[in-house]
Design a protein around this motif. Structure first.
Motif, PDB file in Angstrom:
ATOM      1  N   ASN A 232       0.832  -1.205   0.000  1.00 58.62           N
ATOM      2  CA  ASN A 232       0.000   0.000   0.000  1.00 58.62           C
ATOM      3  C   ASN A 232       0.863   1.250   0.000  1.00 58.62           C
ATOM      4  OD1 ASN A 232       0.550   1.120   2.673  1.00 58.62           O
ATOM      5  ND2 ASN A 232      -0.795  -0.407   3.563  1.00 58.62           N
ATOM      6  N   LEU A 244      -3.849   3.751  -1.334  1.00 58.28           N
ATOM      7  CA  LEU A 244      -3.961   2.899  -2.504  1.00 58.28           C
ATOM      8  C   LEU A 244      -3.294   1.580  -2.169  1.00 58.28           C
ATOM      9  CD1 LEU A 244      -4.757   2.594  -5.516  1.00 58.28           C
ATOM     10  CD2 LEU A 244      -2.460   3.426  -6.092  1.00 58.28           C
ATOM     11  N   GLY A 278      -8.771   1.662  -3.501  1.00 55.94           N
ATOM     12  CA  GLY A 278      -8.450   3.054  -3.238  1.00 55.94           C
ATOM     13  C   GLY A 278      -9.440   3.627  -2.254  1.00 55.94           C
ATOM     14  N   GLN A 296     -14.540   4.608  -0.438  1.00 55.21           N
ATOM     15  CA  GLN A 296     -13.647   3.485  -0.737  1.00 55.21           C
ATOM     16  C   GLN A 296     -14.206   2.644  -1.873  1.00 55.21           C
ATOM     17  OE1 GLN A 296     -11.816   0.908   2.541  1.00 55.21           O
ATOM     18  NE2 GLN A 296     -13.370  -0.488   1.749  1.00 55.21           N
TER      19      GLN A 296
END
Length: 436
Positions: A232, A244, A278, A296
């Motif tokens: 991430n 992300l 994301g 999200q």
């Protein structure tokens, strides 16, 4: 004569006073041990104090929670036949199904931190004990090691929240149908986080693949060979935070079952599923102090756990969620996606309300749907709200209502009890919680 005796007495008394003093000067002096008072460790935050005799800081916390819940009962279908064996009626009977239930939970958190030349050495432990009944499932009780991990010099090792997760049910209490608000998994992992300054960081993590398997009997899963690889990129700023994330998940079969031949073969198959996500958390303190908005989105191919979807079973309604299924010796992967939004608003400093909604979709490979009657595309969505009043600090009284619905998109009516297109459910909870 009298004066002489008096002088002798006075002289003797003086000698007696001097002699003990001389002896006393030769005796060892014993001092009491200094008392070491508990000192506040403000550098680590509120509630931390120094462990006496060490340079480590510790915080002991947790909560006690009491809940009462209601779930709309649907019951099972009861079929009535005549003397000739003909079906004459079908009716629902929900009397055997719990509609209410209770939960009592005790949680203990222990957080120990020690400064080192390579940064803070941290050990964290979270232990929970539940006592449940009714809709909360009386079999789901007892002690649980909810978290146990070590952090040092960027490393995280142990049982911790997956580094893929972001929203992770931050505001909602219930999930409706399983995992309808995205991934929220505590798992075994080893991870390294690099910080770049200005709030930016990146993490690479290897995590337990078995914990992420969904419907693995459809591809006769073999033993774990490759852990899930999660990465991430995270940023935290005054406006909030964003992340992300991506994950790689292995699907490997032990042997191939051929439904038409009805036998187990020797050929095996291995493929890889993946997921991307994301998310953004926006600080809306301009509206009211503490207000936040979560957004999200997640997409998965052969890794449905990362969108938070598992089998959905309610009354007569059942849909299967699987990462993949064997067709002609190959694992055909399943695709899915999830979108979640959640908003927290403080009406007053002591009264807050959350609104949340989520939508998930699952699509099977065409050949997998042809091979297996249980595999049918479906959508699941949930929407709800809770209101919480904090009459005093660290004490909450709240109520939540959640509505969830699942729809089977591709329909097949060859099986009577699997011919239902959709199901919905309403759940509600009352919660009291005291944090410490």
């Amino acid at each position: 004569m009298v004066r002489s005796v008096k002088g002798m007495l006075m002289g003797g008394a003086a000698v007696m006073m001097v002699v003990p003093a001389a002896f006393a000067a030769d005796l060892p002096v014993t001092k009491s041990q200094p008392v070491e008072y508990v000192r506040v460790c403000s550098a680590e935050g509120d509630g931390f104090f120094f462990v006496p005799g060490t340079d480590s800081c510790i915080r002991i916390g947790g909560h006690v929670r009491a809940e009462f819940g209601y779930t709309q009962p649907k019951g099972r279908t009861i079929l009535d036949f005549d003397s000739s064996g003909n079906l004459v009626s079908a009716r629902k009977d929900g009397r055997e199904q719990d509609a209410t239930g209770f939960r009592a939970r005790g949680r203990l958190d222990v957080d120990v931190r020690t400064p080192t030349d390579y940064g803070t050495l941290r050990a964290f432990l979270r232990y929970e004990i539940d006592q449940n009944s009714g809709i909360f499932d009386s079999s789901d009780k007892g002690a649980l090691l909810e978290k146990a991990f070590i952090q040092w010099a960027g490393l995280t090792a142990g049982h911790a929240t997956s580094f893929f997760d972001f929203y992770a049910n931050d505001l909602n209490w219930a999930n409706g149908f399983e995992g309808s608000f995205g991934s929220d998994l505590t798992t075994n992992l080893f991870a390294y986080t690099a910080t770049f300054g200005n709030g930016f960081s990146a993490t690479l993590s290897i995590e337990d693949a078995n914990a992420r398997r969904t419907g693995d009997h459809f591809y006769d899963a073999a033993g774990q060979r490759v852990p899930d690889v999660v990465a991430n990129l995270n940023v935290e700023q005054d406006w909030g935070s964003a992340q992300l994330a991506g994950a790689l998940h292995q699907l490997n079969s032990a042997s191939i079952y051929t439904p038409l031949g009805g036998s187990w073969g020797q050929r095996v198959d291995t493929t890889y599923g993946w997921a991307v996500q994301g998310g953004v958390k926006l600080d809306l303190s301009a509206l009211a102090k503490g207000d936040v908005l979560w957004l999200q989105g997640t997409y998965a191919d052969g890794a449905l756990s990362y969108i938070g979807i598992g089998d959905i079973e309610y009354a007569d309604f059942t849909v299967s969620a699987v990462d993949g299924a064997i067709v002609n010796g190959d694992i055909k992967k399943t695709r899915g996606w999830n979108a979640t939004a959640a908003f927290l608003h403080y009406w007053t400093p002591g009264v807050r309300q959350s609104l949340f909604g989520s939508y998930s979709g699952v699509s099977y490979n065409t050949s997998a749907k042809t091979e297996y009657a249980d595999l049918r595309n479906f959508d699941a969505w949930s929407v709800g709200s809770n209101v919480i009043w904090s009459p005093v600090s660290e004490f909450d009284i709240g109520v939540e209502v959640l509505y969830s619905k699942v729809d089977r998109k591709s329909f097949q009516n060859e099986l009577l009890l699997k011919g239902q297109r959709s199901e919905d459910v309403v759940t509600s909870r009352i919660r009291l919680q005291r944090d410490f």
